[in-house]
Design a protein around this motif. Structure first.
Motif, PDB file in Angstrom:
ATOM      1  N   THR A  67       1.142   8.592   1.017  1.00  7.52           N
ATOM      2  CA  THR A  67       2.262   8.074   1.802  1.00  7.52           C
ATOM      3  C   THR A  67       2.476   6.588   1.570  1.00  7.52           C
ATOM      4  OG1 THR A  67       1.812   9.745   3.500  1.00  7.52           O
ATOM      5  CG2 THR A  67       3.173   7.877   4.137  1.00  7.52           C
ATOM      6  N   LYS A  68       1.392   5.821   1.519  1.00  4.65           N
ATOM      7  CA  LYS A  68       1.525   4.375   1.329  1.00  4.65           C
ATOM      8  C   LYS A  68       2.094   4.040  -0.043  1.00  4.65           C
ATOM      9  CE  LYS A  68      -2.088   3.015   4.588  1.00  4.65           C
ATOM     10  NZ  LYS A  68      -3.364   2.278   4.774  1.00  4.65           N
ATOM     11  N   GLU A  69       1.669   4.781  -1.057  1.00  4.40           N
ATOM     12  CA  GLU A  69       2.186   4.540  -2.405  1.00  4.40           C
ATOM     13  C   GLU A  69       3.682   4.857  -2.475  1.00  4.40           C
ATOM     14  OE1 GLU A  69      -0.569   6.017  -1.718  1.00  4.40           O
ATOM     15  OE2 GLU A  69      -2.159   4.938  -2.766  1.00  4.40           O
ATOM     16  N   LEU A  70       4.091   5.941  -1.819  1.00  4.16           N
ATOM     17  CA  LEU A  70       5.510   6.290  -1.790  1.00  4.16           C
ATOM     18  C   LEU A  70       6.312   5.221  -1.073  1.00  4.16           C
ATOM     19  CD1 LEU A  70       7.865   8.197  -2.276  1.00  4.16           C
ATOM     20  CD2 LEU A  70       7.179   9.500  -0.247  1.00  4.16           C
ATOM     21  N   GLY A  71       5.796   4.724   0.069  1.00  7.34           N
ATOM     22  CA  GLY A  71       6.474   3.641   0.765  1.00  7.34           C
ATOM     23  C   GLY A  71       6.528   2.380  -0.074  1.00  7.34           C
ATOM     24  N   GLY A  72       5.456   2.095  -0.831  1.00  7.54           N
ATOM     25  CA  GLY A  72       5.428   0.898  -1.666  1.00  7.54           C
ATOM     26  C   GLY A  72       6.432   0.946  -2.790  1.00  7.54           C
ATOM     27  N   VAL A  73       6.533   2.099  -3.485  1.00 11.68           N
ATOM     28  CA  VAL A  73       7.491   2.205  -4.580  1.00 11.68           C
ATOM     29  C   VAL A  73       8.923   2.171  -4.061  1.00 11.68           C
ATOM     30  CG1 VAL A  73       7.687   4.735  -4.676  1.00 11.68           C
ATOM     31  CG2 VAL A  73       7.904   3.392  -6.763  1.00 11.68           C
ATOM     32  N   THR A  74       9.145   2.723  -2.859  1.00 11.89           N
ATOM     33  CA  THR A  74      10.480   2.663  -2.255  1.00 11.89           C
ATOM     34  C   THR A  74      10.859   1.231  -1.914  1.00 11.89           C
ATOM     35  OG1 THR A  74      10.167   4.860  -1.310  1.00 11.89           O
ATOM     36  CG2 THR A  74      11.910   3.498  -0.362  1.00 11.89           C
ATOM     37  N   LEU A  75       9.930   0.526  -1.266  1.00 13.95           N
ATOM     38  CA  LEU A  75      10.198  -0.860  -0.890  1.00 13.95           C
ATOM     39  C   LEU A  75      10.363  -1.744  -2.122  1.00 13.95           C
ATOM     40  CD1 LEU A  75      10.459  -2.846   1.457  1.00 13.95           C
ATOM     41  CD2 LEU A  75       7.976  -3.135   1.399  1.00 13.95           C
ATOM     42  N   GLY A  76       9.533  -1.533  -3.144  1.00 21.08           N
ATOM     43  CA  GLY A  76       9.638  -2.314  -4.364  1.00 21.08           C
ATOM     44  C   GLY A  76      10.931  -2.049  -5.103  1.00 21.08           C
TER      45      GLY A  76
ATOM     46  N   TYR B  30      10.322 -15.691 -11.086  1.00 25.85           N
ATOM     47  CA  TYR B  30       9.232 -16.516 -10.553  1.00 25.85           C
ATOM     48  C   TYR B  30       8.924 -16.147  -9.103  1.00 25.85           C
ATOM     49  CZ  TYR B  30       6.720 -20.606  -8.823  1.00 25.85           C
ATOM     50  OH  TYR B  30       5.788 -21.428  -8.232  1.00 25.85           O
ATOM     51  N   ILE B  31       9.984 -15.901  -8.327  1.00 22.17           N
ATOM     52  CA  ILE B  31       9.780 -15.500  -6.920  1.00 22.17           C
ATOM     53  C   ILE B  31       9.097 -14.147  -6.858  1.00 22.17           C
ATOM     54  CG2 ILE B  31      10.971 -14.866  -4.788  1.00 22.17           C
ATOM     55  CD1 ILE B  31      13.085 -16.963  -5.480  1.00 22.17           C
ATOM     56  N   TRP B  32       9.479 -13.203  -7.709  1.00 21.44           N
ATOM     57  CA  TRP B  32       8.838 -11.896  -7.725  1.00 21.44           C
ATOM     58  C   TRP B  32       7.333 -12.020  -7.986  1.00 21.44           C
ATOM     59  CZ3 TRP B  32      12.250  -7.734 -10.643  1.00 21.44           C
ATOM     60  CH2 TRP B  32      13.419  -7.532  -9.918  1.00 21.44           C
ATOM     61  N   PHE B  33       6.964 -12.922  -8.889  1.00 25.66           N
ATOM     62  CA  PHE B  33       5.564 -13.070  -9.254  1.00 25.66           C
ATOM     63  C   PHE B  33       4.758 -13.829  -8.201  1.00 25.66           C
ATOM     64  CE2 PHE B  33       6.705 -11.796 -13.561  1.00 25.66           C
ATOM     65  CZ  PHE B  33       5.564 -11.143 -13.968  1.00 25.66           C
ATOM     66  N   SER B  34       5.373 -14.842  -7.592  1.00 25.67           N
ATOM     67  CA  SER B  34       4.593 -15.764  -6.758  1.00 25.67           C
ATOM     68  C   SER B  34       4.800 -15.595  -5.258  1.00 25.67           C
ATOM     69  CB  SER B  34       4.925 -17.211  -7.143  1.00 25.67           C
ATOM     70  OG  SER B  34       4.686 -17.435  -8.521  1.00 25.67           O
ATOM     71  N   TRP B  35       5.977 -15.178  -4.808  1.00 26.47           N
ATOM     72  CA  TRP B  35       6.298 -15.230  -3.390  1.00 26.47           C
ATOM     73  C   TRP B  35       6.735 -13.893  -2.794  1.00 26.47           C
ATOM     74  CZ3 TRP B  35       5.155 -19.722  -1.053  1.00 26.47           C
ATOM     75  CH2 TRP B  35       5.039 -20.867  -1.867  1.00 26.47           C
TER      76      TRP B  35
ATOM     77  N   ASN C  57       3.475  -5.710  -6.317  1.00 20.50           N
ATOM     78  CA  ASN C  57       2.936  -5.296  -7.615  1.00 20.50           C
ATOM     79  C   ASN C  57       3.994  -4.547  -8.434  1.00 20.50           C
ATOM     80  OD1 ASN C  57       0.418  -6.408  -7.103  1.00 20.50           O
ATOM     81  ND2 ASN C  57      -0.395  -4.515  -6.215  1.00 20.50           N
ATOM     82  N   TYR C  58       4.802  -3.747  -7.745  1.00 24.08           N
ATOM     83  CA  TYR C  58       5.902  -3.043  -8.410  1.00 24.08           C
ATOM     84  C   TYR C  58       6.878  -4.051  -9.021  1.00 24.08           C
ATOM     85  CZ  TYR C  58       9.895   0.102  -9.069  1.00 24.08           C
ATOM     86  OH  TYR C  58      10.930   0.814  -9.611  1.00 24.08           O
ATOM     87  N   LEU C  59       7.207  -5.094  -8.265  1.00 25.82           N
ATOM     88  CA  LEU C  59       8.155  -6.103  -8.743  1.00 25.82           C
ATOM     89  C   LEU C  59       7.609  -6.862  -9.950  1.00 25.82           C
ATOM     90  CD1 LEU C  59       9.370  -7.530  -5.313  1.00 25.82           C
ATOM     91  CD2 LEU C  59      10.678  -6.113  -6.888  1.00 25.82           C
ATOM     92  N   LYS C  60       6.319  -7.177  -9.929  1.00 26.52           N
ATOM     93  CA  LYS C  60       5.721  -7.949 -11.021  1.00 26.52           C
ATOM     94  C   LYS C  60       5.810  -7.187 -12.344  1.00 26.52           C
ATOM     95  CE  LYS C  60       2.469 -10.431  -8.028  1.00 26.52           C
ATOM     96  NZ  LYS C  60       1.041 -10.622  -7.643  1.00 26.52           N
ATOM     97  N   VAL C  61       5.552  -5.895 -12.302  1.00 28.44           N
ATOM     98  CA  VAL C  61       5.606  -5.096 -13.530  1.00 28.44           C
ATOM     99  C   VAL C  61       7.056  -4.876 -13.964  1.00 28.44           C
ATOM    100  CG1 VAL C  61       5.007  -2.877 -14.565  1.00 28.44           C
ATOM    101  CG2 VAL C  61       3.427  -3.986 -12.978  1.00 28.44           C
TER     102      VAL C  61
END
Length: 622
Positions: free
Chosen positions: A203-212, A267-272, A292-296
């Protein structure tokens, strides 16, 4: 840009511009809100009109100067270049070769011929293949074309009414919409594959990919698509004026400016990103997964920028199928890579495999466009618009005009993406399971929407054609048939979602609490399909009428003043959870369907036709 009937005179043609850079919530594209220079000049009847005319003249002179500076020495004039394109002047070319413009007009000639036959104004010939360039000589095609033209014009001048039938409109709309359905579903499958592959991790991974994914859309991809909409106008105008080398310059300029504008966001995706998300989302672990989704994903965004620019580079030349071909390859490849990178025991990396697959495919899509452009045998010869890499001094030349067109596009695309994604933020405050359920329901809604949206695109083109020919009664027939087809398709969607709600929920998640929430919400989504389809079809009718702004204002008011506030109240004040979110959006769609339907069928058709004539009269003078 919708095709016009070939033998419609310039005074009677509609001039509706359509772009497919659109989100789930958006029914009107950014270019609908960007007036062309000729429109702006025509609407001004005050004493300042001379000043604005001088302003546009200066802009045109800048474009002409820029274009002339790009031409090689001893280059032919625009008229000479066009003659070479149409008839060919080299020794290896056949003197009777059919021009690209004539070849592109053949399907429309066939439509006009069938329409005249239906109205008993033209007899059906035995050689039905007469308009097919592979089976007929140039002389026979010209003769047939002249017969259609003379019959059409004589009917108009004599006051004979040319009518269409419900049967013909059903056939035309359905045939035009069918390939679009596959294109839109393939494009939608890129994000669908990530959500589907990650959903079974937890569930957390699904929420994370949705939010990302949501954050990437709002802060990056939507802005990129909005900025690139300026090419829909600039490149089409440059190509239409035979300024071929300018097309390549504009595309490169937009690509460089867009990449430079994205660097601060990267830069914001990576740092903030994790810190910023924590201000809105209470679950800190979800914020970390989304960050982490945004960084990749950031590594693939430059490829996405080049794909969007390259797609428009080809589309302005009338090559629309290239991106579809590429998606037919990249969409299945993306699904396969998602499975391997997320689940494979040897090379799989789990959660981060989903954004990595998306990033790689963005670059593969760009590579596909480059390969197509350099190897295609298409008669349009897209490389004629490429004059090498631009110089540094050309990158920021005339950039203000590009931004004047791009900024409204960014605002509208952001508004469209933001609308449905606000529901995701609301659901995150309900808990991890509701957020995961909201992700699944939104994915199903987006997938189901592609069918009525394809009908909407086909309808807008057909309505614009009839308005261009001053056949407003045929427009009414088309609009009614579009609503009927939308109802049929939405009924099928409604049946599938309602009947297979349990299987759909379990297809995306193994978590029992998530499955229960999805199953309880999908019946609401099923009922919403009828109004979502009506909303799409009436929006297509309004686009065809050239009354995009009316639909856009209805869209914004119903969504942001009715739907979202009601969704918040039902979800949090009345404790209805994610069901309340979708009840609120359904109310907004009901309002939009009623208002847009009224606007379509209670309008002044004479004013609409007059407006179309005025626009095209102005466009021929520019």
């Amino acid at each position: 840009m919708p095709k016009q009937f070939v033998h419609t005179t310039s005074e009677r043609r509609s001039s509706v511009i359509y772009s497919t850079s659109i989100g789930k919530g958006g029914l009107f594209v950014p270019s609908d809100y960007i007036p062309t220079e000729s429109m702006i000049g025509s609407e001004d009847t005050t004493d300042d009109s001379n000043q604005e005319d001088q302003h546009f003249i200066r802009q045109d002179e800048e474009e002409i100067t820029e274009y002339q500076s790009l031409l090689p020495e001893n280059a032919p004039s625009a008229s000479e270049s066009q003659l070479q394109t149409d008839y060919g002047t080299t020794e290896n070319e056949h003197p009777k070769r059919i021009s690209l413009e004539r070849r592109n007009s053949l399907p429309l000639l066939e439509e006009e011929r069938e329409l005249l036959i239906d109205n008993k104004l033209l007899n059906r010939k035995d050689d039905t293949e007469v308009l097919h360039p592979d089976n007929a000589s140039l002389e026979s095609i010209i003769e047939s074309s002249n017969d259609i033209m003379n019959t059409w014009n004589n009917a108009i001048q004599s006051g004979k009414e040319i009518k269409t039938s419900y049967k013909r409109e059903c056939k035309v709309i359905a045939l035009n919409a069918l390939p679009l359905i596959f294109t839109f579903i393939l494009q939608n499958s890129l994000s669908l594959a990530s959500i589907f592959s990650v959903s079974h991790l937890g569930t957390k991974e699904l929420g994370g990919v949705t939010l990302g994914s949501m954050t990437a859309n709002i802060t990056g991809l939507a802005a990129i698509q909005g900025l690139c909409t300026c090419l829909d106008t600039l490149c089409s105008q440059a190509y239409g004026a035979n300024n071929y080398h300018l097309v390549g310059v504009l595309v490169q300029r937009c690509a460089v400016i867009t990449i430079l504008a994205f660097l601060p966001i990267m830069y914001i995706w990576f740092s903030w990103s994790e810190i910023i998300l924590s201000w809105m989302i209470p679950e800190r672990e979800l914020c970390k997964l989304a960050a982490n989704y945004l960084k990749v994903t950031a590594f693939g965004v430059p490829g996405f920028i080049l794909f969007e620019c390259g797609k428009r580079f080809l589309q302005c030349q009338g090559i629309f199928h290239a991106s579809t071909i590429i998606l037919f390859v990249c969409a299945p490849l993306n699904a396969l890579m998602n499975y391997i990178l997320v689940w494979d025991k040897r090379i799989g990396i789990g959660y981060l495999g989903a954004p990595l697959s998306v990033a790689i495919n963005y670059w593969l899509m760009t590579l596909g466009l480059i390969i197509y452009t350099t190897t295609t045998t298409n008669e349009a010869n897209p490389l004629k618009c490429w004059n090498g890499l631009i110089k540094r001094r050309q990158v920021f030349k005339n950039w203000k005009k590009m931004f004047n067109l791009a900024l409204p596009g960014i605002i509208m695309v952001e508004a469209e993406f933001l609308g449905f994604e606000i529901l995701t933020i609301f659901s995150s405050h309900l808990g991890t399971a509701p957020l995961a359920a909201q992700s699944i329901v939104s994915t199903v809604a987006s997938l189901a929407y592609q069918v009525p949206f394809s009908i909407s695109v086909s309808t807008s083109t057909r309505v614009a054609n009839f308005i261009g020919a001053s056949l407003y009664k045929s427009c009414i027939t088309t609009c009614k048939m579009a609503l009927l087809l939308s109802f049929v398709c939405s009924s099928m969607n409604m049946f599938i979602i309602f009947e297979f709600k349990d299987k759909i929920a379990k297809l995306f998640s193994n978590e029992s609490d998530v499955v229960i929430l999805v199953v309880s919400t999908l019946p609401i989504l099923a009922c919403m399909q009828v109004f979502d389809a009506f909303n799409a079809s009436t929006a297509g009718c309004l686009r065809g009428q050239g009354r995009q702004k009316i639909g856009g204002y209805i869209n914004l008011f119903a969504f942001y003043c009715v739907g979202i506030p009601m969704a918040y109240l039902l979800a949090f004040k009345f404790n209805m959870g994610i069901s309340g979110l979708w009840y609120g959006i359904t109310c907004a769609l009901i309002m939009m369907s009623i208002c847009q339907g009224y606007a379509v069928f209670h309008c002044d058709w004479k004013s609409i036709i007059h407006a179309a004539r005025t626009r095209n009269a102005e466009n021929t003078r520019v």
